[in-house]
Design a protein around this motif. Sequence first.
Motif, PDB file in Angstrom:
ATOM      1  N   THR A   1      -0.604 -35.226  -0.190  1.00  0.00           N
ATOM      2  CA  THR A   1      -0.795 -34.135  -1.397  1.00  0.00           C
ATOM      3  C   THR A   1       0.142 -34.369  -2.325  1.00  0.00           C
ATOM      4  OG1 THR A   1      -1.884 -32.801   0.631  1.00  0.00           O
ATOM      5  CG2 THR A   1      -1.060 -31.739  -1.739  1.00  0.00           C
ATOM      6  N   TYR A   2      -0.553 -34.577  -3.672  1.00  0.00           N
ATOM      7  CA  TYR A   2       0.735 -34.514  -4.784  1.00  0.00           C
ATOM      8  C   TYR A   2       0.174 -33.434  -5.402  1.00  0.00           C
ATOM      9  CZ  TYR A   2       0.965 -39.754  -3.901  1.00  0.00           C
ATOM     10  OH  TYR A   2       1.130 -40.941  -3.257  1.00  0.00           O
ATOM     11  N   LEU A   3       1.553 -32.628  -5.989  1.00  0.00           N
ATOM     12  CA  LEU A   3       1.672 -31.621  -6.501  1.00  0.00           C
ATOM     13  C   LEU A   3       2.163 -31.765  -7.904  1.00  0.00           C
ATOM     14  CD1 LEU A   3       2.831 -28.874  -3.806  1.00  0.00           C
ATOM     15  CD2 LEU A   3       0.572 -29.636  -4.363  1.00  0.00           C
TER      16      LEU A   3
ATOM     17  N   LYS B   1       8.586 -33.233   3.588  1.00  0.00           N
ATOM     18  CA  LYS B   1       7.841 -32.077   3.643  1.00  0.00           C
ATOM     19  C   LYS B   1       6.529 -32.343   4.090  1.00  0.00           C
ATOM     20  CE  LYS B   1       6.944 -27.849   0.927  1.00  0.00           C
ATOM     21  NZ  LYS B   1       6.994 -27.240  -0.325  1.00  0.00           N
ATOM     22  N   TYR B   2       5.861 -31.571   5.200  1.00  0.00           N
ATOM     23  CA  TYR B   2       4.546 -31.434   5.424  1.00  0.00           C
ATOM     24  C   TYR B   2       3.863 -30.186   5.174  1.00  0.00           C
ATOM     25  CZ  TYR B   2       5.484 -35.956   7.758  1.00  0.00           C
ATOM     26  OH  TYR B   2       5.536 -37.091   7.923  1.00  0.00           O
ATOM     27  N   GLU B   3       2.695 -30.160   4.822  1.00  0.00           N
ATOM     28  CA  GLU B   3       1.609 -28.891   4.646  1.00  0.00           C
ATOM     29  C   GLU B   3       0.373 -29.476   5.120  1.00  0.00           C
ATOM     30  OE1 GLU B   3       1.413 -26.633   1.164  1.00  0.00           O
ATOM     31  OE2 GLU B   3       3.495 -26.591   0.897  1.00  0.00           O
TER      32      GLU B   3
ATOM     33  N   VAL C   1       3.911 -34.001   1.484  1.00  0.00           N
ATOM     34  CA  VAL C   1       3.486 -33.201   0.440  1.00  0.00           C
ATOM     35  C   VAL C   1       4.637 -33.870  -0.648  1.00  0.00           C
ATOM     36  CG1 VAL C   1       4.083 -31.114  -0.963  1.00  0.00           C
ATOM     37  CG2 VAL C   1       3.050 -31.157   1.101  1.00  0.00           C
ATOM     38  N   TYR C   2       4.159 -34.416  -1.756  1.00  0.00           N
ATOM     39  CA  TYR C   2       5.052 -35.011  -2.882  1.00  0.00           C
ATOM     40  C   TYR C   2       5.031 -33.898  -4.083  1.00  0.00           C
ATOM     41  CZ  TYR C   2       4.384 -39.321  -0.140  1.00  0.00           C
ATOM     42  OH  TYR C   2       4.127 -40.272   0.695  1.00  0.00           O
TER      43      TYR C   2
ATOM     44  N   ARG D   1      -5.579 -39.500  -0.360  1.00  0.00           N
ATOM     45  CA  ARG D   1      -4.614 -38.642  -1.073  1.00  0.00           C
ATOM     46  C   ARG D   1      -5.605 -37.545  -1.831  1.00  0.00           C
ATOM     47  NH1 ARG D   1      -3.294 -44.215  -2.521  1.00  0.00           N
ATOM     48  NH2 ARG D   1      -0.904 -44.723  -1.433  1.00  0.00           N
ATOM     49  N   GLU D   2      -4.777 -36.370  -2.079  1.00  0.00           N
ATOM     50  CA  GLU D   2      -5.420 -35.221  -2.856  1.00  0.00           C
ATOM     51  C   GLU D   2      -4.256 -35.052  -3.774  1.00  0.00           C
ATOM     52  OE1 GLU D   2      -8.076 -32.417  -0.103  1.00  0.00           O
ATOM     53  OE2 GLU D   2      -5.678 -32.219   0.232  1.00  0.00           O
ATOM     54  N   TYR D   3      -4.908 -34.570  -5.303  1.00  0.00           N
ATOM     55  CA  TYR D   3      -4.062 -34.424  -6.099  1.00  0.00           C
ATOM     56  C   TYR D   3      -4.110 -32.856  -6.888  1.00  0.00           C
ATOM     57  CZ  TYR D   3      -3.355 -39.305  -6.083  1.00  0.00           C
ATOM     58  OH  TYR D   3      -3.356 -40.812  -5.811  1.00  0.00           O
ATOM     59  N   PHE D   4      -3.112 -32.236  -7.023  1.00  0.00           N
ATOM     60  CA  PHE D   4      -3.247 -30.886  -7.378  1.00  0.00           C
ATOM     61  C   PHE D   4      -2.342 -30.645  -8.586  1.00  0.00           C
ATOM     62  CE2 PHE D   4      -4.453 -30.797  -3.031  1.00  0.00           C
ATOM     63  CZ  PHE D   4      -5.721 -29.830  -3.114  1.00  0.00           C
ATOM     64  N   TYR D   5      -2.995 -29.846  -9.738  1.00  0.00           N
ATOM     65  CA  TYR D   5      -1.975 -29.425 -10.715  1.00  0.00           C
ATOM     66  C   TYR D   5      -1.407 -28.114 -10.354  1.00  0.00           C
ATOM     67  CZ  TYR D   5      -3.167 -33.323 -14.106  1.00  0.00           C
ATOM     68  OH  TYR D   5      -3.168 -34.213 -14.618  1.00  0.00           O
ATOM     69  N   VAL D   6      -0.200 -27.753 -10.690  1.00  0.00           N
ATOM     70  CA  VAL D   6       0.343 -26.498 -10.183  1.00  0.00           C
ATOM     71  C   VAL D   6       1.208 -26.004 -11.605  1.00  0.00           C
ATOM     72  CG1 VAL D   6       2.078 -25.593  -8.728  1.00  0.00           C
ATOM     73  CG2 VAL D   6       0.983 -27.545  -7.932  1.00  0.00           C
ATOM     74  N   ASP D   7       0.840 -24.605 -11.580  1.00  0.00           N
ATOM     75  CA  ASP D   7       1.353 -23.918 -12.720  1.00  0.00           C
ATOM     76  C   ASP D   7       2.567 -23.161 -12.046  1.00  0.00           C
ATOM     77  OD1 ASP D   7       0.065 -21.840 -11.686  1.00  0.00           O
ATOM     78  OD2 ASP D   7      -1.298 -21.649 -13.390  1.00  0.00           O
TER      79      ASP D   7
END
Length: 86
Positions: free
Chosen positions: A24-26, A48-50, A55-56, A77-83
């Motif tokens: 997972t990419y944040l 780190k794992y979730e 988790v990257y 792989r999953e990619y998420f934009y984080v605010d």
Amino acid sequence: MNLIISLITVFSFFGCNQEVEKETYLIPSTFKGKVNVIFSQANGEPIKYENNARVYEIPIDGILLTQFKEQEGFVKREYFYVDENN
């Protein structure tokens, strides 16, 4: 010739069938550009794992140094934009 093709097929199958962990990419929501992950860095971000996935957390400059070792094989792989509110 058929033997060579058969051997290449068998080795390719076993080489690509390795068990790998999900990733997972944040990524910061304001980030634009290329993300770089540099693996096996002793002073990198701790592992780190979730939800059973690596988790990257990508920093604002897009370059992540991580203690994870690089994986080979087919990776989900999953990619998420984080605010600022996650």
